[in-house]
Design an enzyme around this catalytic site. Structure first.
Site, PDB file in Angstrom:
ATOM      1  N   TYR A   4      80.303  27.976 101.414  1.00 20.05           N
ATOM      2  CA  TYR A   4      79.530  27.847 102.652  1.00 20.05           C
ATOM      3  C   TYR A   4      79.265  26.376 102.965  1.00 20.05           C
ATOM      4  CZ  TYR A   4      75.326  27.392 105.539  1.00 20.05           C
ATOM      5  OH  TYR A   4      74.432  27.001 106.503  1.00 20.05           O
ATOM      6  N   HIS A  52      74.732  27.714  91.520  1.00 20.98           N
ATOM      7  CA  HIS A  52      73.447  27.698  92.233  1.00 20.98           C
ATOM      8  C   HIS A  52      72.844  26.285  92.305  1.00 20.98           C
ATOM      9  CE1 HIS A  52      69.459  30.179  92.700  1.00 20.98           C
ATOM     10  NE2 HIS A  52      69.687  29.367  93.722  1.00 20.98           N
ATOM     11  N   SER A  56      76.656  32.282 107.549  1.00 20.88           N
ATOM     12  CA  SER A  56      75.547  31.466 107.042  1.00 20.88           C
ATOM     13  C   SER A  56      75.039  31.836 105.648  1.00 20.88           C
ATOM     14  CB  SER A  56      74.375  31.552 108.030  1.00 20.88           C
ATOM     15  OG  SER A  56      73.806  32.844 107.990  1.00 20.88           O
ATOM     16  N   TYR A 107      67.053  35.184  91.188  1.00 24.71           N
ATOM     17  CA  TYR A 107      68.226  34.657  90.479  1.00 24.71           C
ATOM     18  C   TYR A 107      67.793  33.716  89.350  1.00 24.71           C
ATOM     19  CZ  TYR A 107      70.922  36.145  94.656  1.00 24.71           C
ATOM     20  OH  TYR A 107      71.497  36.846  95.692  1.00 24.71           O
ATOM     21  N   ILE A 151      84.457  32.537 118.450  1.00 19.25           N
ATOM     22  CA  ILE A 151      84.801  31.117 118.608  1.00 19.25           C
ATOM     23  C   ILE A 151      86.147  30.776 117.956  1.00 19.25           C
ATOM     24  CG2 ILE A 151      82.435  30.262 118.944  1.00 19.25           C
ATOM     25  CD1 ILE A 151      82.470  29.376 115.959  1.00 19.25           C
ATOM     26  N   LYS A 201      80.591  23.964 106.063  1.00 15.78           N
ATOM     27  CA  LYS A 201      79.691  23.281 107.009  1.00 15.78           C
ATOM     28  C   LYS A 201      79.945  21.761 106.956  1.00 15.78           C
ATOM     29  CE  LYS A 201      76.756  24.709 109.263  1.00 15.78           C
ATOM     30  NZ  LYS A 201      76.734  25.249 110.661  1.00 15.78           N
ATOM     31  N   THR A 251      73.357  21.947 108.086  1.00 19.67           N
ATOM     32  CA  THR A 251      72.453  22.321 107.000  1.00 19.67           C
ATOM     33  C   THR A 251      72.272  21.178 106.000  1.00 19.67           C
ATOM     34  OG1 THR A 251      72.273  23.774 105.081  1.00 19.67           O
ATOM     35  CG2 THR A 251      74.481  23.343 105.849  1.00 19.67           C
ATOM     36  N   ASP A 252      71.152  21.210 105.279  1.00 13.33           N
ATOM     37  CA  ASP A 252      70.945  20.209 104.214  1.00 13.33           C
ATOM     38  C   ASP A 252      71.872  20.450 103.019  1.00 13.33           C
ATOM     39  OD1 ASP A 252      69.752  22.508 103.181  1.00 13.33           O
ATOM     40  OD2 ASP A 252      67.817  21.579 102.719  1.00 13.33           O
ATOM     41  N   GLU A 253      72.495  21.644 102.965  1.00  6.50           N
ATOM     42  CA  GLU A 253      73.321  21.972 101.792  1.00  6.50           C
ATOM     43  C   GLU A 253      74.569  21.088 101.683  1.00  6.50           C
ATOM     44  OE1 GLU A 253      73.922  26.042 100.807  1.00  6.50           O
ATOM     45  OE2 GLU A 253      71.916  26.629 101.436  1.00  6.50           O
TER      46      GLU A 253
HETATM   47  P1  NAD Z   1      72.847  33.894 111.253  1.00  4.41           P
HETATM   48  O1  NAD Z   1      73.848  34.328 110.232  1.00  4.41           O
HETATM   49  O2  NAD Z   1      71.555  34.594 111.359  1.00  4.41           O
HETATM   50  O3  NAD Z   1      73.524  33.943 112.706  1.00  4.41           O
HETATM   51  C1  NAD Z   1      74.834  33.499 112.955  1.00  4.41           C
HETATM   52  C2  NAD Z   1      75.251  33.972 114.345  1.00  4.41           C
HETATM   53  O4  NAD Z   1      76.587  33.481 114.591  1.00  4.41           O
HETATM   54  C3  NAD Z   1      75.303  35.502 114.485  1.00  4.41           C
HETATM   55  O5  NAD Z   1      74.707  35.901 115.699  1.00  4.41           O
HETATM   56  C4  NAD Z   1      76.794  35.813 114.484  1.00  4.41           C
HETATM   57  O6  NAD Z   1      77.131  36.968 115.219  1.00  4.41           O
HETATM   58  C5  NAD Z   1      77.372  34.552 115.130  1.00  4.41           C
HETATM   59  N1  NAD Z   1      78.769  34.336 114.743  1.00  4.41           N
HETATM   60  C6  NAD Z   1      79.291  34.351 113.486  1.00  4.41           C
HETATM   61  N2  NAD Z   1      80.616  34.170 113.544  1.00  4.41           N
HETATM   62  C7  NAD Z   1      80.942  34.005 114.853  1.00  4.41           C
HETATM   63  C8  NAD Z   1      82.162  33.773 115.538  1.00  4.41           C
HETATM   64  N3  NAD Z   1      83.336  33.682 114.884  1.00  4.41           N
HETATM   65  N4  NAD Z   1      82.141  33.629 116.883  1.00  4.41           N
HETATM   66  C9  NAD Z   1      80.952  33.718 117.569  1.00  4.41           C
HETATM   67  N5  NAD Z   1      79.778  33.979 116.970  1.00  4.41           N
HETATM   68  C10 NAD Z   1      79.771  34.106 115.622  1.00  4.41           C
HETATM   69  O7  NAD Z   1      72.659  32.328 110.998  1.00  4.41           O
HETATM   70  P2  NAD Z   1      71.325  31.445 111.065  1.00  4.41           P
HETATM   71  O8  NAD Z   1      70.626  31.539 109.788  1.00  4.41           O
HETATM   72  O9  NAD Z   1      70.632  31.719 112.323  1.00  4.41           O
HETATM   73  O10 NAD Z   1      71.988  29.978 111.144  1.00  4.41           O
HETATM   74  C11 NAD Z   1      72.412  29.443 112.386  1.00  4.41           C
HETATM   75  C12 NAD Z   1      73.018  28.074 112.164  1.00  4.41           C
HETATM   76  O11 NAD Z   1      72.065  27.218 111.560  1.00  4.41           O
HETATM   77  C13 NAD Z   1      74.225  28.079 111.246  1.00  4.41           C
HETATM   78  O12 NAD Z   1      75.154  27.139 111.740  1.00  4.41           O
HETATM   79  C14 NAD Z   1      73.670  27.636 109.898  1.00  4.41           C
HETATM   80  O13 NAD Z   1      74.656  26.985 109.145  1.00  4.41           O
HETATM   81  C15 NAD Z   1      72.588  26.681 110.347  1.00  4.41           C
HETATM   82  N6  NAD Z   1      71.433  26.549 109.418  1.00  4.41           N
HETATM   83  C16 NAD Z   1      70.790  27.663 108.952  1.00  4.41           C
HETATM   84  C17 NAD Z   1      69.665  27.509 108.135  1.00  4.41           C
HETATM   85  C18 NAD Z   1      68.898  28.695 107.615  1.00  4.41           C
HETATM   86  O14 NAD Z   1      67.989  28.525 106.813  1.00  4.41           O
HETATM   87  N7  NAD Z   1      69.179  29.902 108.033  1.00  4.41           N
HETATM   88  C19 NAD Z   1      69.232  26.218 107.803  1.00  4.41           C
HETATM   89  C20 NAD Z   1      69.935  25.113 108.286  1.00  4.41           C
HETATM   90  C21 NAD Z   1      71.023  25.289 109.110  1.00  4.41           C
HETATM   91  O1  DAU Z   2      69.149  24.991 103.004  1.00  7.13           O
HETATM   92  C1  DAU Z   2      69.587  25.566 104.202  1.00  7.13           C
HETATM   93  C2  DAU Z   2      70.302  26.863 103.917  1.00  7.13           C
HETATM   94  O2  DAU Z   2      69.302  27.814 103.552  1.00  7.13           O
HETATM   95  C3  DAU Z   2      71.115  27.382 105.099  1.00  7.13           C
HETATM   96  O3  DAU Z   2      72.137  26.466 105.390  1.00  7.13           O
HETATM   97  C4  DAU Z   2      71.702  28.761 104.792  1.00  7.13           C
HETATM   98  O4  DAU Z   2      72.376  29.263 105.935  1.00  7.13           O
HETATM   99  C5  DAU Z   2      70.569  29.686 104.414  1.00  7.13           C
HETATM  100  O5  DAU Z   2      71.092  30.947 104.057  1.00  7.13           O
HETATM  101  C6  DAU Z   2      69.763  29.112 103.254  1.00  7.13           C
HETATM  102  O6  DAU Z   2      70.544  29.100 102.041  1.00  7.13           O
HETATM  103  P1  DAU Z   2      69.929  29.523 100.620  1.00  7.13           P
HETATM  104  O7  DAU Z   2      71.026  29.928  99.733  1.00  7.13           O
HETATM  105  O8  DAU Z   2      68.985  28.499 100.129  1.00  7.13           O
HETATM  106  O9  DAU Z   2      69.054  30.823 101.093  1.00  7.13           O
HETATM  107  P2  DAU Z   2      68.826  32.249 100.424  1.00  7.13           P
HETATM  108  O10 DAU Z   2      67.743  32.909 101.203  1.00  7.13           O
HETATM  109  O11 DAU Z   2      70.094  32.980 100.219  1.00  7.13           O
HETATM  110  O12 DAU Z   2      68.253  31.875  98.991  1.00  7.13           O
HETATM  111  C7  DAU Z   2      67.081  31.091  98.821  1.00  7.13           C
HETATM  112  C8  DAU Z   2      66.890  30.866  97.337  1.00  7.13           C
HETATM  113  O13 DAU Z   2      66.533  32.123  96.724  1.00  7.13           O
HETATM  114  C9  DAU Z   2      68.134  30.407  96.612  1.00  7.13           C
HETATM  115  O14 DAU Z   2      67.758  29.520  95.562  1.00  7.13           O
HETATM  116  C10 DAU Z   2      68.721  31.677  96.008  1.00  7.13           C
HETATM  117  C11 DAU Z   2      67.489  32.518  95.728  1.00  7.13           C
HETATM  118  N1  DAU Z   2      67.657  33.970  95.844  1.00  7.13           N
HETATM  119  C12 DAU Z   2      68.233  34.472  96.974  1.00  7.13           C
HETATM  120  C13 DAU Z   2      68.393  35.843  97.146  1.00  7.13           C
HETATM  121  C14 DAU Z   2      69.074  36.391  98.388  1.00  7.13           C
HETATM  122  C15 DAU Z   2      67.147  34.825  94.864  1.00  7.13           C
HETATM  123  O15 DAU Z   2      66.602  34.373  93.854  1.00  7.13           O
HETATM  124  N2  DAU Z   2      67.311  36.170  95.028  1.00  7.13           N
HETATM  125  C16 DAU Z   2      67.927  36.713  96.126  1.00  7.13           C
HETATM  126  O16 DAU Z   2      68.053  37.969  96.197  1.00  7.13           O
END
Ligand code: NAD
Ligand code: DAU
Length: 350
Positions: free
Chosen positions: A156, A290, A86, A213, A61, A160, A131-133
């Site tokens: 991150y 954090h 992400s 963590y 993109i 966003k 995201t809520d972040e």
């Molecule tokens: P993910 O990291 O699993 O997937 C991201 C996808 O985007 C991958 O398939 C990757 O190849 C593609 N991508 C990355 N850079 C790109 C680029 N430059 N061009 C085209 N494609 C590209 O992410 P996810 O956890 O599925 O999150 C998806 C969306 O939802 C993100 O926008 C994230 O911010 C949002 N979100 C995630 C969470 C969560 O808990 N995972 C929560 C709230 C919102």
């Molecule tokens: O809130 C939505 C977000 O949730 C999304 O926007 C992000 O894309 C998604 O990655 C997620 O972010 P977090 O940072 O909350 O997710 P993560 O799984 O990395 O971590 C969850 C919690 O656990 C966070 O408080 C950090 C902690 N953690 C994480 C890892 C990877 C640990 O304690 N140990 C670990 O090894």
């Protein structure tokens, strides 16, 4: 037929959204556009790969010229934009990739849509997944609402937040029809094993330390990924143009309590003596900056669009564990890097 572009469809959440739309809406052509970074895995979509209304486009993109041509060629009616970097820890180690993809990539998509639609916005939609972040970090009380001021605190979340602001700016300035949703932490099948739940699952399974963590006191609100996909479906079809919707699980967990529950489920599934997995918990250096607590108020979505989470956390976590246990090959392919060969096998070697 409507032509719907879903970006980031090879990722965790995107693959669930693609599957839902391909299966539920045979009248939509679903175009999954993805760069296939380390987080993109087409094995996630092996079950819909041959469906007549599913198409894959390998594209970054951040590359506007080719992106614009793709928009012209496929004449998209709507965009659901999930592609992003992400993972918070990666953004701390390497912010620039996040600035590039999450900000520049989003503006490129906005420009491509604006260029394609030429002010003819009837029936068009640019749906941005966020995201809520972006709202920052809560203390012991309170919830994020749609009007909470933005206060992102990691590279991150700042990237966003920037993308959200740009999407709203295109609505106000150019009248581009947009909608945004901000969701809490997702969990479920196909999540890349760098995120807390699949990482801890894999370590427990292999008798390796579970890195928690700090003291594990941080709180997240967890939502089953298919409930997120269901909310996206509702907002896509019934959301009001220009509006923002918060999506959450009404399900707050301290990290340490979540890990203890996961350990209990794993002991039972692996027929281990109760308490075995728990002994793997290891407190490690905290994440820089954090965020303490996230919690979402999703009343607007519940009241206006009649959505609510359907999966309770204990059940959802057990289902997730079962999925990972039954899909060893999926996880092993990621751990060995073999999943990155899937694209070539599917698209070039047949
Ligand atoms: P993910 O990291 O699993 O997937 C991201 C996808 O985007 C991958 O398939 C990757 O190849 C593609 N991508 C990355 N850079 C790109 C680029 N430059 N061009 C085209 N494609 C590209 O992410 P996810 O956890 O599925 O999150 C998806 C969306 O939802 C993100 O926008 C994230 O911010 C949002 N979100 C995630 C969470 C969560 O808990 N995972 C929560 C709230 C919102
Ligand atoms: O809130 C939505 C977000 O949730 C999304 O926007 C992000 O894309 C998604 O990655 C997620 O972010 P977090 O940072 O909350 O997710 P993560 O799984 O990395 O971590 C969850 C919690 O656990 C966070 O408080 C950090 C902690 N953690 C994480 C890892 C990877 C640990 O304690 N140990 C670990 O090894």
């Amino acid at each position: 037929m409507k032509n719907i572009l879903i970006t980031g469809g090879a990722g965790f959440i995107g693959s669930h959204v693609v599957r839902r739309f391909v299966n539920k809406y045979p009248d939509y052509n679903i175009y999954n556009l993805d760069k296939l970074t380390y987080a993109g895995n087409l094995e996630n979509l092996a079950d819909v790969h041959d469906k007549p209304n599913y198409f894959f486009i390998k594209q970054d993109i951040c590359e506007y010229d080719t992106l614009k041509d793709i928009f012209t060629k496929y004449n998209f009616d709507a965009i659901i934009h999930l592609a992003a970097e992400s993972h918070v820890d990666r953004s701390i180690a390497n912010p620039m990739e996040f600035i590039h993809t999450n900000i520049l990539g989003t503006v490129n998509l906005l420009n491509a849509a604006k260029n394609l639609w030429h002010n003819n916005y009837e029936g068009k939609l640019f749906y941005h997944i966020s995201t809520d972040e972006v709202y920052g970090s809560l203390g012991e009380t309170g919830l994020f609402t749609e009007t909470t001021a933005y206060d992102p605190r990691s590279p991150y979340s700042a990237s966003k937040a920037s993308s959200d602001h740009l999407v709203r700016a295109y609505f106000h300035t150019y009248k581009l029809p947009i909608v945004i949703s901000n969701c809490s932490n997702n969990y479920g099948p196909n999540q890349f094993p760098e995120k807390l739940i699949p990482l801890a699952f894999n370590n427990i399974k292999n008798n390796k330390p579970i890195p928690v963590y700090g003291r594990g006191e941080n709180i997240r609100d967890w939502l089953y990924v298919e409930d997120h996909a269901g909310a996206i479906d509702k907002i896509f079809h019934d959301g009001k143009i220009g509006e923002t919707y918060n999506i959450g699980g009404i399900n707050e967990w301290k990290n340490i309590d979540l890990i203890l529950l996961l350990c209990k489920i794993m002991d039972s599934k692996l027929n281990r003596e109760s308490g075995t997995s728990e002994r793997l918990i290891t407190f490690v250096k905290d994440r820089a900056g954090h965020d303490i607590r996230y919690a979402i108020d999703s009343t607007k979505l519940q009241n206006e669009l009649n959505w609510s989470p359907s999966v309770n956390f204990e059940g959802g976590l057990e289902k997730t564990v079962e999925w990972y246990l039954n899909n060893e090959k999926w996880l092993n392919n990621i751990l060995s890097g073999d999943y990155q060969k899937y694209y070539e096998q599917q698209y070039f070697l047949r």
